[in-house]
Write an enzyme that holds these catalytic residues in place. Structure first.
Site, PDB file in Angstrom:
ATOM      1  N   CYS A   1     -24.577  -4.475 -24.851  1.00 16.69           N
ATOM      2  CA  CYS A   1     -23.590  -5.440 -24.797  1.00 16.69           C
ATOM      3  C   CYS A   1     -23.213  -6.849 -25.229  1.00 16.69           C
ATOM      4  CB  CYS A   1     -23.204  -5.246 -23.622  1.00 16.69           C
ATOM      5  SG  CYS A   1     -21.706  -6.285 -22.859  1.00 16.69           S
TER       6      CYS A   1
ATOM      7  N   CYS B   1     -21.614  -9.191 -23.567  1.00 20.98           N
ATOM      8  CA  CYS B   1     -22.125 -10.290 -22.776  1.00 20.98           C
ATOM      9  C   CYS B   1     -23.440 -11.326 -23.380  1.00 20.98           C
ATOM     10  CB  CYS B   1     -23.608  -9.072 -21.687  1.00 20.98           C
ATOM     11  SG  CYS B   1     -21.971  -7.445 -20.983  1.00 20.98           S
ATOM     12  N   ASP B   2     -24.043 -10.528 -24.158  1.00 20.95           N
ATOM     13  CA  ASP B   2     -25.578 -11.289 -24.745  1.00 20.95           C
ATOM     14  C   ASP B   2     -24.738 -11.862 -26.360  1.00 20.95           C
ATOM     15  OD1 ASP B   2     -26.682 -10.105 -23.461  1.00 20.95           O
ATOM     16  OD2 ASP B   2     -27.686  -8.231 -23.950  1.00 20.95           O
TER      17      ASP B   2
END
Ligand code: NAP
Length: 305
Positions: free
Chosen positions: A134, A137-138
């Site tokens: 992701c 997300c990261d």
């Protein structure tokens, strides 16, 4: 073997399913949540969530635990049993697990989708240590670093574009030289100066020193190169977990449940919420929103009976 009746059976205790449970309990419906693995779904693998409104930083595990506690404190019952089939032919829906049978007036399928794994050695051990599924997300953890994205679909191209504005260097690795992604997105990515396309190539190994420090890439002639990267973002497709219910809900060509933003399926009393639903944006916030919508519509359906 037990047979019990609930207002709503929710299949899946991820963010969508547990959010649905909260909404359904607040509407005073009896709720059973069935979960095949552990509660939380895929979000438990995310070390730090930074994009969920109000929570500036929270681990996926803590988020899932808070959600689980909130749902169960409100009176949702959770059983760790895999739902294997739904029978919608009778007056009530019947949900079957390996051990038991549950009846409900409405069912919400919130089984999510799994990221397809690349299949490279030690991939799963390195999640959170230089393997991510992701970018949104990261990605922020790799500011001014070198990263790689593997895949040739829209997700990989969009992830690479997103990461190009954060990282110093982005390698886009794809096993062919033609893309599934739309050409406009590929052309846009090709204009980014810090993105290097590595085509007709696969990731053959991870270079690990406690965490990922590089990847070995092999071309079609079998030549290998090591690229020094701090993270490999794997974007090789997703696998929605709908196959057990394919006889009761319509699935699109990729296996996602063909349900609209109202989470209805065209089958009275059967709803779909979260990442297993066909939609454009699969994020934590859209999963929890789906749970609220599906439960609200399930409650309306039950009240209309
Ligand atoms: P996808 O379109 O299925 O693409 C997966 C990519 O991964 C393909 O290029 C495939 O290569 C590659 N791949 C699969 N297994 C692999 C393996 N073991 N090793 C190396 N490469 C592998 O998946 P997606 O990009 O996640 O997109 C899913 C759907 O969502 C698509 O319909 C996509 O258009 C849509 N989507 C839309 C948007 C948007 O409209 N903004 C954004 C994201 C996603 P091959 O091509 O060689 O098979």
């Amino acid at each position: 073997m037990i047979r019990q009746m609930y207002d709503i059976v929710i299949i899946g205790a991820g963010p969508a399913g547990l959010s649905a449970a909260i909404y359904a309990r607040r509407a005073s419906k009896s709720v059973l949540v069935l979960e095949a693995n552990t509660y939380g779904g895929q979000i438990v693998n995310t070390p730090d969530i930074e994009n969920y409104p109000v929570e500036e930083h929270i681990s996926g595990f803590e988020f899932a635990t808070k959600l689980y506690t909130q749902a169960t404190n409100l009176g949702a019952q959770v059983k760790f049993e895999r739902a294997t089939a739904i029978d919608e032919s009778g007056e009530n829906k019947v949900v079957q697990t390996a051990k038991n049978t549950y009846e409900a007036k409405a069912v919400i399928i919130a089984t999510g989708a799994q990221n397809r794994k690349l299949g490279v050695a030690r991939e799963e051990d390195m999640v959170g240590k230089g393997i991510s599924y992701c970018a949104t997300c990261d990605g922020a953890f790799y500011r001014k670093k070198a990263v790689a994205v593997v895949g040739g679909g829209n997700t990989a191209i969009e992830d690479a574009e997103y990461l190009a504005d954060i990282a110093d260097k982005v390698y886009l690795i794809h096993r062919r030289d033609a893309f599934r992604a739309d050409s406009a997105s590929v052309e846009k990515l090709q204009k980014k100066e810090n993105v290097e396309f590595v085509l007709n190539s696969t990731v053959s190994a991870l270079v690990i020193e406690n965490k990922v420090v590089g990847i070995e890439v092999s071309d079609q002639e079998g030549n290998t190169t090591v690229l020094d990267v701090d993270c490999l973002f794997v974007a090789v497709g997703r696998i929605p977990e709908n196959e057990s219910f394919a006889d009761v809900i319509c699935l699109d060509a990729q296996g996602y449940a063909d349900a609209g933003e109202d989470c209805t399926t065209g089958k009275a009393g059967i709803f779909v919420a979260g990442d297993n639903r066909a939609k454009d944006v699969r994020q934590l916030v859209t999963a929890t929103a789906d749970g609220a919508v599906a439960a609200t519509n399930a409650v309306k359906y039950i009240n209309s009976l």
